[in-house]
Design a protein around this motif. Structure first.
Motif, PDB file in Angstrom:
ATOM      1  N   ALA A 176       0.800  -1.227   0.000  1.00  0.00           N
ATOM      2  CA  ALA A 176       0.000   0.000   0.000  1.00  0.00           C
ATOM      3  C   ALA A 176       0.833   1.277   0.000  1.00  0.00           C
ATOM      4  CB  ALA A 176      -0.931   0.003   1.215  1.00  0.00           C
ATOM      5  N   GLY A 177       2.147   1.154  -0.084  1.00  0.00           N
ATOM      6  CA  GLY A 177       2.984   2.335  -0.157  1.00  0.00           C
ATOM      7  C   GLY A 177       2.913   3.036  -1.496  1.00  0.00           C
ATOM      8  N   ALA A 210     -17.008   5.832   0.725  1.00  0.00           N
ATOM      9  CA  ALA A 210     -16.492   6.085   2.076  1.00  0.00           C
ATOM     10  C   ALA A 210     -14.976   6.208   2.113  1.00  0.00           C
ATOM     11  CB  ALA A 210     -16.933   4.973   3.012  1.00  0.00           C
ATOM     12  N   TYR A 211     -14.303   5.648   1.111  1.00  0.00           N
ATOM     13  CA  TYR A 211     -12.847   5.651   1.093  1.00  0.00           C
ATOM     14  C   TYR A 211     -12.324   6.461  -0.090  1.00  0.00           C
ATOM     15  CZ  TYR A 211     -13.403   1.339   3.929  1.00  0.00           C
ATOM     16  OH  TYR A 211     -13.756   0.401   4.874  1.00  0.00           O
ATOM     17  N   SER A 212     -11.155   7.030   0.107  1.00  0.00           N
ATOM     18  CA  SER A 212     -10.392   7.664  -0.969  1.00  0.00           C
ATOM     19  C   SER A 212      -9.081   6.920  -1.139  1.00  0.00           C
ATOM     20  CB  SER A 212     -10.117   9.133  -0.639  1.00  0.00           C
ATOM     21  OG  SER A 212      -9.114   9.671  -1.496  1.00  0.00           O
ATOM     22  N   ALA A 213      -8.578   6.864  -2.359  1.00  0.00           N
ATOM     23  CA  ALA A 213      -7.318   6.166  -2.621  1.00  0.00           C
ATOM     24  C   ALA A 213      -6.148   6.789  -1.875  1.00  0.00           C
ATOM     25  CB  ALA A 213      -7.034   6.149  -4.114  1.00  0.00           C
ATOM     26  N   THR A 214      -6.302   8.048  -1.452  1.00  0.00           N
ATOM     27  CA  THR A 214      -5.213   8.737  -0.752  1.00  0.00           C
ATOM     28  C   THR A 214      -5.450   8.836   0.753  1.00  0.00           C
ATOM     29  OG1 THR A 214      -6.247  10.876  -1.248  1.00  0.00           O
ATOM     30  CG2 THR A 214      -4.566  10.062  -2.792  1.00  0.00           C
ATOM     31  N   ASP A 215      -6.470   8.168   1.275  1.00  0.00           N
ATOM     32  CA  ASP A 215      -6.674   8.153   2.722  1.00  0.00           C
ATOM     33  C   ASP A 215      -5.406   7.639   3.409  1.00  0.00           C
ATOM     34  OD1 ASP A 215      -9.248   9.084   2.555  1.00  0.00           O
ATOM     35  OD2 ASP A 215     -10.201   7.128   2.801  1.00  0.00           O
ATOM     36  N   PRO A 216      -5.055   8.188   4.573  1.00  0.00           N
ATOM     37  CA  PRO A 216      -3.819   7.756   5.239  1.00  0.00           C
ATOM     38  C   PRO A 216      -3.823   6.293   5.665  1.00  0.00           C
ATOM     39  CG  PRO A 216      -5.120   9.186   6.661  1.00  0.00           C
ATOM     40  CD  PRO A 216      -5.723   9.278   5.299  1.00  0.00           C
ATOM     41  N   ILE A 218      -5.041   3.966   3.662  1.00  0.00           N
ATOM     42  CA  ILE A 218      -5.072   3.202   2.408  1.00  0.00           C
ATOM     43  C   ILE A 218      -3.795   3.409   1.605  1.00  0.00           C
ATOM     44  CG2 ILE A 218      -6.259   3.030   0.171  1.00  0.00           C
ATOM     45  CD1 ILE A 218      -8.878   3.522   1.688  1.00  0.00           C
ATOM     46  N   LEU A 219      -3.310   4.635   1.544  1.00  0.00           N
ATOM     47  CA  LEU A 219      -2.007   4.908   0.932  1.00  0.00           C
ATOM     48  C   LEU A 219      -1.012   5.075   2.067  1.00  0.00           C
ATOM     49  CD1 LEU A 219      -0.341   5.455  -1.634  1.00  0.00           C
ATOM     50  CD2 LEU A 219      -1.000   7.872  -1.440  1.00  0.00           C
ATOM     51  N   VAL A 220      -0.339   3.976   2.427  1.00  0.00           N
ATOM     52  CA  VAL A 220       0.505   3.985   3.618  1.00  0.00           C
ATOM     53  C   VAL A 220       1.631   2.963   3.470  1.00  0.00           C
ATOM     54  CG1 VAL A 220      -1.107   2.363   4.742  1.00  0.00           C
ATOM     55  CG2 VAL A 220       0.511   3.636   6.146  1.00  0.00           C
ATOM     56  N   ASP A 221       2.819   3.349   3.883  1.00  0.00           N
ATOM     57  CA  ASP A 221       3.970   2.450   3.857  1.00  0.00           C
ATOM     58  C   ASP A 221       4.152   1.861   5.256  1.00  0.00           C
ATOM     59  OD1 ASP A 221       6.327   1.087   3.541  1.00  0.00           O
ATOM     60  OD2 ASP A 221       7.570   2.865   3.224  1.00  0.00           O
ATOM     61  N   ILE A 222       3.670   0.641   5.441  1.00  0.00           N
ATOM     62  CA  ILE A 222       3.750   0.024   6.774  1.00  0.00           C
ATOM     63  C   ILE A 222       5.148  -0.522   7.063  1.00  0.00           C
ATOM     64  CG2 ILE A 222       1.296  -0.550   6.740  1.00  0.00           C
ATOM     65  CD1 ILE A 222       2.110  -3.499   6.246  1.00  0.00           C
ATOM     66  N   TRP A 223       6.031  -0.509   6.063  1.00  0.00           N
ATOM     67  CA  TRP A 223       7.378  -1.035   6.232  1.00  0.00           C
ATOM     68  C   TRP A 223       8.402   0.066   6.535  1.00  0.00           C
ATOM     69  CZ3 TRP A 223       6.391  -5.918   6.627  1.00  0.00           C
ATOM     70  CH2 TRP A 223       5.405  -6.513   5.831  1.00  0.00           C
ATOM     71  N   GLU A 229       2.003   4.345  13.913  1.00  0.00           N
ATOM     72  CA  GLU A 229       0.576   4.339  14.195  1.00  0.00           C
ATOM     73  C   GLU A 229      -0.200   4.276  12.891  1.00  0.00           C
ATOM     74  OE1 GLU A 229      -0.916   7.879  16.025  1.00  0.00           O
ATOM     75  OE2 GLU A 229       0.590   9.147  15.074  1.00  0.00           O
ATOM     76  N   TYR A 230      -1.442   3.844  12.995  1.00  0.00           N
ATOM     77  CA  TYR A 230      -2.249   3.602  11.811  1.00  0.00           C
ATOM     78  C   TYR A 230      -3.639   4.211  11.986  1.00  0.00           C
ATOM     79  CZ  TYR A 230      -4.939   1.174   8.239  1.00  0.00           C
ATOM     80  OH  TYR A 230      -5.770   0.894   7.189  1.00  0.00           O
ATOM     81  N   THR A 231      -4.128   4.852  10.932  1.00  0.00           N
ATOM     82  CA  THR A 231      -5.458   5.459  10.925  1.00  0.00           C
ATOM     83  C   THR A 231      -6.408   4.577  10.123  1.00  0.00           C
ATOM     84  OG1 THR A 231      -4.488   7.689  11.013  1.00  0.00           O
ATOM     85  CG2 THR A 231      -6.795   7.510  10.336  1.00  0.00           C
ATOM     86  N   ILE A 232      -7.383   3.987  10.795  1.00  0.00           N
ATOM     87  CA  ILE A 232      -8.341   3.110  10.119  1.00  0.00           C
ATOM     88  C   ILE A 232      -9.213   3.943   9.189  1.00  0.00           C
ATOM     89  CG2 ILE A 232     -10.238   1.482  10.452  1.00  0.00           C
ATOM     90  CD1 ILE A 232      -9.126   0.924  13.245  1.00  0.00           C
ATOM     91  N   PRO A 233      -9.378   3.517   7.937  1.00  0.00           N
ATOM     92  CA  PRO A 233     -10.211   4.293   7.014  1.00  0.00           C
ATOM     93  C   PRO A 233     -11.702   4.133   7.299  1.00  0.00           C
ATOM     94  CG  PRO A 233      -9.390   2.330   5.928  1.00  0.00           C
ATOM     95  CD  PRO A 233      -8.732   2.386   7.271  1.00  0.00           C
ATOM     96  N   GLY A 234     -12.488   5.042   6.734  1.00  0.00           N
ATOM     97  CA  GLY A 234     -13.930   4.981   6.889  1.00  0.00           C
ATOM     98  C   GLY A 234     -14.402   5.661   8.154  1.00  0.00           C
TER      99      GLY A 234
END
Length: 243
Positions: A176-177, A210-216, A218-223, A229-234
């Motif tokens: 998702a990065g 409810a979602y955007s492709a650029t939501d934090p 959804i577009l996120v580098d977990i590595w 920290e993580y922001t759950i979409p929706g």
């Protein structure tokens, strides 16, 4: 030789990710195992990748209802269950593997007839979620894997009786990065709810919408080294007063 080795490595990685795809399939409530009785089963374990696709609602083919219903009471516990392959409920296999880390969410929508609606234009409210716990480095998908693919939540007590769709979703964030890299796995369950204390339904959202492709979330580098920290979409889970 180097390019050949790189290609083989990439092919092996893609194969690993492909076999890690998964499906929300079964359901249960208390001691009742509904199996796939009320599930609008996707045709494969492949993900949806476009947040604007109509398939975001109930997955590919999910606009068509099935004959069965899962019948529960308001206030009951309801369990959704994810596995990698159809009809394989083996607990010795990960529900969703291959480093497919991400959140798990559950939405509900009241409909006139859960077996007939195509769910387009439905209003969805969120009843459950687990994103990421930084202290234990645990994702929602880790919780699924530790519990044989199962995620349980409480059906709200203070909602009207009737037909509902329950939408279970996991988002895999391993790629998702980059834009379009998030993978969405969802299924809808046809549920009849009895009892309940009536009242107004919670405010809902449209899916897709409810979602955007650029939501934090959804577009996120977990590595990345800075990930903590993580922001759950929706939307947020509905107020506890509904439960």
């Amino acid at each position: 030789m180097k390019s050949c080795s790189t290609a083989l490595f990439a092919a092996g990685l893609l194969a690993q990710y492909a076999t890690a795809h998964s499906i929300f399939q079964q359901a249960g409530s208390g001691s009742t195992d509904f199996d796939t009785k009320c599930t609008r089963m996707p045709p494969s374990n492949s993900p949806v990748t476009s947040v604007t696709s109509a398939d975001m609602t109930c997955n590919v083919g999910g606009s068509k209802g099935v004959a069965g219903f899962c019948e529960v009471n308001a206030g009951d516990e309801f369990t959704v269950e994810m596995h990698a392959q159809p009809n394989d409920r083996s607990c010795d296999k990960e529900a969703i593997g291959g480093n497919h880390f991400g959140p798990v969410m559950v939405y509900m929508s009241k409909v006139d007839d859960a077996s007939a609606t195509d769910a387009s234009g439905a209003s969805w409210f969120k009843v459950d979620e687990f994103g990421y716990d930084a202290a234990s480095k645990t994702w929602g998908t880790d919780k699924l894997n530790a519990n044989c693919g199962k995620r349980s939540f409480k059906i709200p007590s203070k909602i009207p009786a009737g037909d509902y769709l329950v939408r279970a979703e996991a988002i895999a964030l391993h790629t998702a990065g980059q834009s379009g890299g998030a993978q969405f796995y969802m299924s809808c369950y046809q549920v009849k709810i009895a009892g309940g204390e009536g009242g107004q339904l919670p405010a809902g959202v449209k899916i897709p919408g409810a979602y955007s492709a650029t939501d934090p979330g959804i577009l996120v580098d977990i590595w990345g080294n800075g990930f903590s920290e993580y922001t759950i979409p929706g939307p947020a889970v509905i107020d506890q007063s509904y439960f």
